[in-house]
Design a protein around this motif. Structure first.
Motif, short mmCIF file in Angstrom:
data_model
loop_
_atom_site.label_atom_id
_atom_site.label_comp_id
_atom_site.label_asym_id
_atom_site.label_seq_id
_atom_site.Cartn_x
_atom_site.Cartn_y
_atom_site.Cartn_z
N LEU A 67 7.17 -5.08 4.40
CA LEU A 67 6.28 -4.26 4.09
C LEU A 67 7.03 -3.41 3.79
N VAL A 68 8.15 -2.65 3.77
CA VAL A 68 8.46 -1.73 1.84
C VAL A 68 8.33 -2.20 0.70
N THR A 69 8.51 -3.42 0.78
CA THR A 69 8.88 -4.41 -0.26
C THR A 69 6.78 -4.37 -1.58
N SER A 70 6.25 -4.45 -0.04
CA SER A 70 4.59 -4.28 -0.54
C SER A 70 4.37 -2.90 -0.80
N TRP A 71 4.86 -2.30 -0.28
CA TRP A 71 4.89 -0.52 0.00
C TRP A 71 4.74 -0.77 -1.79
N PHE A 72 6.31 -0.73 -1.91
CA PHE A 72 6.51 -0.51 -3.54
C PHE A 72 6.17 -1.15 -3.78
N LEU A 73 5.13 -2.07 -4.36
CA LEU A 73 4.59 -2.51 -5.18
C LEU A 73 3.40 -1.83 -5.54
N TYR A 74 2.61 -2.18 -4.10
CA TYR A 74 1.67 -0.62 -4.39
C TYR A 74 1.53 0.54 -4.99
N ALA A 75 2.95 0.96 -4.27
CA ALA A 75 2.66 2.11 -5.85
C ALA A 75 3.31 2.12 -6.85
N PHE A 76 3.57 0.73 -6.82
CA PHE A 76 4.24 0.74 -8.83
C PHE A 76 2.81 1.01 -9.53
N PHE A 77 2.00 -0.38 -9.24
CA PHE A 77 1.00 -0.55 -9.57
C PHE A 77 -0.28 0.64 -9.71
#
Length: 207
Positions: A67-77
């Motif tokens: 979840l943390v990895t996906s949230w970081f990627l969502y925020a980054f993009f």
């Protein structure tokens, strides 16, 4: 002044960037969760405080990291999409603001997590080693307040170090933590001395 078509084109490209980021985030979430579950990472992390805390919160370790990895990627993009709009419309101030958020806050938070989680695991391993050196129950009781004091103290040091590495100002936090650390030290000393005195009285009575 940018034309309507320039704005529309920029928004469309930004939406595509965000959608691609969403798909990458979903894929990484699935891959990380599946990989960690297969390796037995969930059960291994439960040996440590952070793993037990996640379990009480209703998350397995694999779910949390995915979840943390996906949230970081969502925020980054999402930020990348907005940055594309601003830079394409020659809005330099907002573009630089987005880049600052990405570099300082998003990457800074990632560095905090990268430092804190392994740091806490190492601290738990060290404290566990201290407990393992006590061969009898009486020794473990005496060592317990010292070991837990060291655990809390090292947790605080790791958090402050992680925040410092992330680029945040920690001078105020260090000043605020100083009386807390002294208080913990005083409590640890009082508890340890009281346990030792209690053991001495019990041994004298039994003799």
């Amino acid at each position: 002044m940018s034309s309507f078509y320039d704005i529309l084109f920029s928004v469309v490209i930004a939406v595509i960037i965000i959608l691609v980021g969403y798909l990458i985030g979903r894929l990484m979430k699935y891959l990380i969760e599946a990989s960690l579950k297969r390796t037995g990472f969930d059960n291994w992390l439960k040996k440590f405080t952070i793993g037990r805390a996640l379990d009480k919160a209703g998350y397995s370790a694999s779910e949390f990291f995915a979840l943390v990895t996906s949230w970081f990627l969502y925020a980054f993009f999402i930020l990348l999409g907005f940055e594309y709009i601003f830079i394409n419309l020659n809005l330099g101030y907002f573009s630089s603001l987005i880049l600052t958020i990405m570099k300082v806050y998003l990457w800074g938070l990632a560095k905090v997590i990268i430092i804190v989680i392994p740091g806490f695991i190492l601290v738990d391993s060290f404290v566990g080693y201290i407990y393992s050196t006590s061969e009898i129950r009486e020794e473990e009781i005496i060592l317990s307040p010292i070991a837990e004091y060291l655990r809390i103290l090292l947790y605080i040091v790791i958090v402050i170090f992680a925040l410092d590495r992330s680029g945040m100002e920690v001078q105020v936090l260090e000043s605020a933590m100083s009386p807390i650390i002294w208080g913990l030290t005083a409590v640890m000393i009082i508890v340890s001395v009281s346990i030792i005195i209690s053991r001495m009285f019990k041994s004298n009575k039994s003799s």
